[in-house]
Write a protein that holds these residues in place. Structure first.
Motif, PDB file in Angstrom:
ATOM      1  N   CYS A  44       0.850  -1.189   0.000  1.00  0.00           N
ATOM      2  CA  CYS A  44       0.000   0.000   0.000  1.00  0.00           C
ATOM      3  C   CYS A  44       0.888   1.243   0.000  1.00  0.00           C
ATOM      4  O   CYS A  44       1.651   1.471   0.935  1.00  0.00           O
ATOM      5  N   ARG A  45       0.764   2.029  -1.026  1.00  0.00           N
ATOM      6  CA  ARG A  45       1.607   3.214  -1.189  1.00  0.00           C
ATOM      7  C   ARG A  45       1.479   4.176  -0.002  1.00  0.00           C
ATOM      8  O   ARG A  45       2.470   4.739   0.459  1.00  0.00           O
ATOM      9  N   CYS A  46       0.259   4.346   0.519  1.00  0.00           N
ATOM     10  CA  CYS A  46       0.082   5.274   1.632  1.00  0.00           C
ATOM     11  C   CYS A  46       0.787   4.764   2.895  1.00  0.00           C
ATOM     12  O   CYS A  46       1.268   5.549   3.702  1.00  0.00           O
ATOM     13  N   ALA A  48       3.612   2.979   2.832  1.00  0.00           N
ATOM     14  CA  ALA A  48       5.040   3.172   2.566  1.00  0.00           C
ATOM     15  C   ALA A  48       5.467   4.619   2.789  1.00  0.00           C
ATOM     16  O   ALA A  48       6.506   4.883   3.391  1.00  0.00           O
ATOM     17  N   THR A  49       4.668   5.567   2.314  1.00  0.00           N
ATOM     18  CA  THR A  49       5.052   6.972   2.446  1.00  0.00           C
ATOM     19  C   THR A  49       4.995   7.459   3.881  1.00  0.00           C
ATOM     20  O   THR A  49       5.699   8.381   4.254  1.00  0.00           O
TER      21      THR A  49
END
Length: 106
Positions: A44-46, A48-49
């Motif tokens: 999930c990109r969110c 990771a960021t």
């Protein structure tokens, strides 16, 4: 969370096929859950960021860890429960009543 559950179950089954020991199976399930949880940042990109993991998956890992510690006999002693409030709360306060009379408009 579903991925963590699925991979935990798969690890439990794989361990059970090799070993006939509940502690080993639970340890396998816990390891599988931990590995899956570590990968949630990449899924999930969110996540990771922000540098976080799936909270439901993390809760499942903690649950499995607790069960494993208990099964092995190395669980901490139960905590003494202390009430969050000093005594009973009246129903009126719990429901948000102020005790002030309200005026009806006619």
């Amino acid at each position: 969370m579903l991925t963590v559950i699925r991979e935990s179950a798969a690890a439990a089954v794989a361990t059970a096929e090799r070993e006939n020991d509940i502690s080993a199976v639970l340890a396998g399930a816990t390891d599988g859950a931990e590995r899956a949880l570590a990968r949630t940042r990449a899924c999930c990109r969110c996540f990771a960021t922000r540098g976080v993991v799936d909270s439901g998956g993390a809760g499942l890992v903690r649950l499995l860890e607790g069960a494993l510690h208990y099964l092995r006999g190395d669980a901490p002693a139960p905590l003494r429960r202390v009430p969050a409030v000093p005594g009973p709360i009246s129903a009126g306060i719990a429901l948000g009543e102020t005790g002030m009379a309200t005026r009806r408009s006619t």
